[in-house]
Structures are given as structure tokens and as C-alpha cells.
Design an enzyme around this catalytic site. Structure first.
Site, PDB file in Angstrom:
ATOM      1  N   HIS A   1       0.803  -1.226   0.000  1.00 15.59           N
ATOM      2  CA  HIS A   1       0.000   0.000   0.000  1.00 15.59           C
ATOM      3  C   HIS A   1       0.834   1.273   0.000  1.00 15.59           C
ATOM      4  O   HIS A   1       0.342   2.338   0.348  1.00 15.59           O
ATOM      5  CB  HIS A   1      -0.957  -0.009   1.212  1.00 15.59           C
ATOM      6  CG  HIS A   1      -1.993  -1.086   1.128  1.00 15.59           C
ATOM      7  ND1 HIS A   1      -2.764  -1.480   2.205  1.00 15.59           N
ATOM      8  CD2 HIS A   1      -2.404  -1.857   0.096  1.00 15.59           C
ATOM      9  CE1 HIS A   1      -3.584  -2.448   1.825  1.00 15.59           C
ATOM     10  NE2 HIS A   1      -3.382  -2.698   0.563  1.00 15.59           N
TER      11      HIS A   1
ATOM     12  N   GLY B   1      -1.727  -9.172  12.783  1.00 13.87           N
ATOM     13  CA  GLY B   1      -2.287  -7.844  13.040  1.00 13.87           C
ATOM     14  C   GLY B   1      -3.029  -7.231  11.874  1.00 13.87           C
ATOM     15  O   GLY B   1      -2.956  -6.028  11.661  1.00 13.87           O
TER      16      GLY B   1
HETATM   17  P1  NAD Z   1      -6.954  -2.766  10.489  1.00 15.62           P
HETATM   18  O1  NAD Z   1      -6.907  -1.480  11.201  1.00 15.62           O
HETATM   19  O2  NAD Z   1      -8.099  -3.078   9.632  1.00 15.62           O
HETATM   20  O3  NAD Z   1      -6.883  -3.976  11.530  1.00 15.62           O
HETATM   21  C1  NAD Z   1      -5.960  -4.063  12.550  1.00 15.62           C
HETATM   22  C2  NAD Z   1      -5.969  -5.499  13.082  1.00 15.62           C
HETATM   23  O4  NAD Z   1      -4.933  -5.608  14.037  1.00 15.62           O
HETATM   24  C3  NAD Z   1      -7.260  -5.928  13.752  1.00 15.62           C
HETATM   25  O5  NAD Z   1      -7.621  -7.208  13.306  1.00 15.62           O
HETATM   26  C4  NAD Z   1      -6.889  -5.953  15.245  1.00 15.62           C
HETATM   27  O6  NAD Z   1      -7.607  -6.952  15.940  1.00 15.62           O
HETATM   28  C5  NAD Z   1      -5.421  -6.294  15.174  1.00 15.62           C
HETATM   29  N1  NAD Z   1      -4.606  -5.818  16.286  1.00 15.62           N
HETATM   30  C6  NAD Z   1      -4.714  -4.646  16.973  1.00 15.62           C
HETATM   31  N2  NAD Z   1      -3.736  -4.534  17.875  1.00 15.62           N
HETATM   32  C7  NAD Z   1      -2.969  -5.648  17.751  1.00 15.62           C
HETATM   33  C8  NAD Z   1      -1.787  -6.110  18.386  1.00 15.62           C
HETATM   34  N3  NAD Z   1      -1.203  -5.401  19.353  1.00 15.62           N
HETATM   35  N4  NAD Z   1      -1.268  -7.309  18.012  1.00 15.62           N
HETATM   36  C9  NAD Z   1      -1.868  -8.047  17.044  1.00 15.62           C
HETATM   37  N5  NAD Z   1      -2.989  -7.655  16.399  1.00 15.62           N
HETATM   38  C10 NAD Z   1      -3.524  -6.477  16.742  1.00 15.62           C
HETATM   39  O7  NAD Z   1      -5.597  -2.856   9.699  1.00 15.62           O
HETATM   40  P2  NAD Z   1      -5.236  -3.570   8.343  1.00 15.62           P
HETATM   41  O8  NAD Z   1      -5.784  -4.956   8.340  1.00 15.62           O
HETATM   42  O9  NAD Z   1      -3.795  -3.357   8.183  1.00 15.62           O
HETATM   43  O10 NAD Z   1      -6.008  -2.798   7.170  1.00 15.62           O
HETATM   44  C11 NAD Z   1      -6.298  -1.455   7.132  1.00 15.62           C
HETATM   45  C12 NAD Z   1      -5.565  -0.607   6.097  1.00 15.62           C
HETATM   46  O11 NAD Z   1      -5.090   0.460   6.861  1.00 15.62           O
HETATM   47  C13 NAD Z   1      -4.359  -1.155   5.423  1.00 15.62           C
HETATM   48  O12 NAD Z   1      -4.555  -0.943   4.075  1.00 15.62           O
HETATM   49  C14 NAD Z   1      -3.184  -0.288   5.876  1.00 15.62           C
HETATM   50  O13 NAD Z   1      -2.490   0.221   4.745  1.00 15.62           O
HETATM   51  C15 NAD Z   1      -3.798   0.893   6.537  1.00 15.62           C
HETATM   52  N6  NAD Z   1      -3.184   1.334   7.803  1.00 15.62           N
HETATM   53  C16 NAD Z   1      -1.848   1.311   7.995  1.00 15.62           C
HETATM   54  C17 NAD Z   1      -1.312   1.724   9.207  1.00 15.62           C
HETATM   55  C18 NAD Z   1       0.190   1.681   9.389  1.00 15.62           C
HETATM   56  O14 NAD Z   1       0.922   1.759   8.420  1.00 15.62           O
HETATM   57  N7  NAD Z   1       0.658   1.518  10.615  1.00 15.62           N
HETATM   58  C19 NAD Z   1      -2.125   2.164  10.227  1.00 15.62           C
HETATM   59  C20 NAD Z   1      -3.506   2.192  10.000  1.00 15.62           C
HETATM   60  C21 NAD Z   1      -4.018   1.764   8.790  1.00 15.62           C
END
Ligand code: NAD
Length: 248
Positions: free
Chosen positions: A119, A186
Site C-alpha cells: 500500500h 495484526g
Molecule cells: P486494520 O486497522 O483493519 O486492523 C488491525 C488489526 O490488528 C485488527 O484485526 C486488530 O484486531 C489487530 N490488532 C490490533 N492490535 C494488535 C496487536 N497489538 N497485536 C496483534 N494484532 C492487533 O488494519 P489492516 O488490516 O492493516 O487494514 C487497514 C488498512 O489500513 C491497510 O490498508 C493499511 O495500509 C492501513 N493502515 C496502515 C497503518 C500503518 O501503516 N501503521 C495504520 C492504520 C491503517
């Protein structure tokens, strides 16, 4: 749980090829908000309303303000033991590919190098007119970076409704087919096609190991579902991989 951790660690140790798909959850313990739940709100906006081409066409300043806010959070965050365990897996495994949906660059900062960024990356801007890229890390440029001819650049990330880069899809697909063990860490597994790589791996014979604090649509297909935080579970799956938590 201990038995299942030991089993998953043995599968990983013995696998000739391992791939991992990570999502926002692996960075949650570094203090980077995920998109789901109350953490997903910025001002009054939901992420799904801002991370779209339509939102950018309507209000590029609003979208860039949100990205600047997220860049500041990420710049101040540090990779956690989960990122470091996966970097350690790359150092040890014969064939390891890290497929990530994250745009935060924390895997690279933890030391991973074979990374497929599905992404994009939040610290890059792209000119929609000529395709030129600009690195935004380390400087504090104007809120909206501009193309050479003055058009607004956009964040070099994949928004909801947009296609993924073809090269990234091809790399992720072939790593998924090769994998003897496929880790899903995650991710809510609702964003496609990212979630489909786990299915491809499973259909190609991989053992699917999920690490998540909650159930997801992939849990039923997992050979092992490990419930808990990525920063706590991953170091147990790859013992000795994490660097010391202090003194980076
Ligand atoms: P999401 O926000 O949809 O889901 C997060 C998942 O992580 C959930 O299933 C939750 O239960 C789990 N989770 C939360 N805390 C956790 C932990 N400490 N350990 C293990 N699991 C944990 O995220 P997604 O599936 O990556 O999809 C959303 C989209 O958002 C993606 O396309 C991504 O590009 C983008 N995104 C990226 C970031 C980043 O780069 N850090 C942050 C937010 C969203």
C-alpha cells in the site's frame, strides 16, 4: 497456548520458505493507531472517508493535514519487538518475504529489507501528472507538496478503491505460493487483495498461522490462531531474533 506457540515456532524453524503478511495491528504497540474502532477517528473523520481518491479531489488540504498528523505520530514512534522478530526471521530464514499493508516504514527501521509494501509509504509523495516521487522523511515541507509545475502531489499510498502496484502483487503472490509457513499478523483481513495472499498460501499447501488480538475472517482457515499482541507473541515464535529493547 504454550504448546501451540512451541508448535508454531517449530514449523517456522523447519520451513524452507516463510512469508508474513502484516497489518496495522503490528504497529499498534508502537503507538500507531489502526483504522478500526475509536482509534480510527481523526477530528470527526473516519479513515475510510479520507483515504480515498474522492476525498482528495474534494479537499486535498484536509487529506494532507491528516497525513501530516499521521507522519508526525510515526516519526515519533519506534519499531517494537514484533517488527524486530520479523527482521530476525529474515536474517535466519533461507527464504523469507515480508508482505505488509502498512505504510509506516517501521519494518525497514527494524532492519527488514525483503519487504513488499502493498500500500505504499506514507513518507513519499507522488505527482499525479508526471509520476515523479518525493521523499518526505526528515524534512518539514509545506502541508501540500507541489509537483514541478505546481499541481498538488498526493501521498504515495494506495487508497480505498485503488489498484495495488502490479510489481508488488506479483512478488507477494509468488512468495505466498512458495511459503511452507504463512504468518498473518495484526490484520483485520478485510482489505483485498491483501487478505487473499493468505488464501493463496493456504491453497498452495502452507501452514497458516494467525497472530491477532481478535478473531478475523481468516481465523477459520488458520492451522494455528494465536490470540494476543504481536509484540508479545512474535518474539516467542522466533526466539533470539529481537534486538534489545533499549539502546537502538
Ligand atoms: P486494520 O486497522 O483493519 O486492523 C488491525 C488489526 O490488528 C485488527 O484485526 C486488530 O484486531 C489487530 N490488532 C490490533 N492490535 C494488535 C496487536 N497489538 N497485536 C496483534 N494484532 C492487533 O488494519 P489492516 O488490516 O492493516 O487494514 C487497514 C488498512 O489500513 C491497510 O490498508 C493499511 O495500509 C492501513 N493502515 C496502515 C497503518 C500503518 O501503516 N501503521 C495504520 C492504520 C491503517
Amino acid at each position: 497456548m504454550l504448546d501451540r506457540l512451541t508448535l508454531a515456532a517449530a514449523w517456522i524453524r523447519e520451513a524452507p520458505s516463510v512469508a508474513a503478511l502484516t497489518g496495522a495491528g503490528i504497529s499498534a504497540e508502537s503507538g500507531v493507531p489502526t483504522f478500526r474502532g475509536k482509534d480510527g477517528l481523526w477530528r470527526t473523520h473516519r479513515a475510510e472517508e479520507l483515504a480515498t481518491p474522492g476525498a482528495f479531489a474534494r479537499d486535498p488540504l484536509l487529506v494532507w493535514e491528516w497525513y501530516r498528523y499521521r507522519q508526525r505520530i510515526i516519526a515519533g514512534a519506534r519499531p517494537n519487538a514484533g517488527h524486530e522478530a520479523l527482521a530476525g526471521l529474515e536474517r535466519g530464514a533461507r527464504d523469507f518475504t515480508l508482505i505488509t499493508q502498512n505504510v509506516d516504514g517501521l519494518h525497514a527501521r527494524a532492519g527488514s529489507s525483503r519487504i513488499v509494501e502493498l500500500h505504499g509509504n506514507i513518507f513519499r509523495a507522488r505527482c499525479p501528472v508526471d509520476g515523479s516521487l518525493r521523499d518526505l522523511a526528515g524534512d518539514e515541507p509545506e502541508t501540500i507538496p507541489l509537483c514541478p509545475r505546481g499541481h498538488a502531489m498526493r501521498p504515495d499510498v494506495v487508497w480505498f478503491g485503488e489498484a495495488l502496484p502490479e510489481g508488488a502483487i506479483a512478488l507477494a503472490e509468488s512468495a505466498s505460493r512458495r511459503a511452507a509457513v504463512f504468518l498473518v499478523v495484526g490484520t483485520s483481513a478485510v482489505v483485498y487483495p491483501a487478505a487473499s495472499f493468505a488464501t493463496i498460501a493456504k491453497q498452495s499447501g502452507a501452514r497458516l498461522v494467525e497472530v491477532n488480538v481478535e478473531e478475523t475472517p481468516l481465523t477459520g482457515a488458520a492451522d494455528l490462531a494465536l490470540r494476543g499482541k504481536a509484540a508479545e507473541i512474535l518474539p516467542l515464535l522466533v526466539p533470539g531474533a529481537a534486538r534489545s529493547a533499549v539502546g537502538e
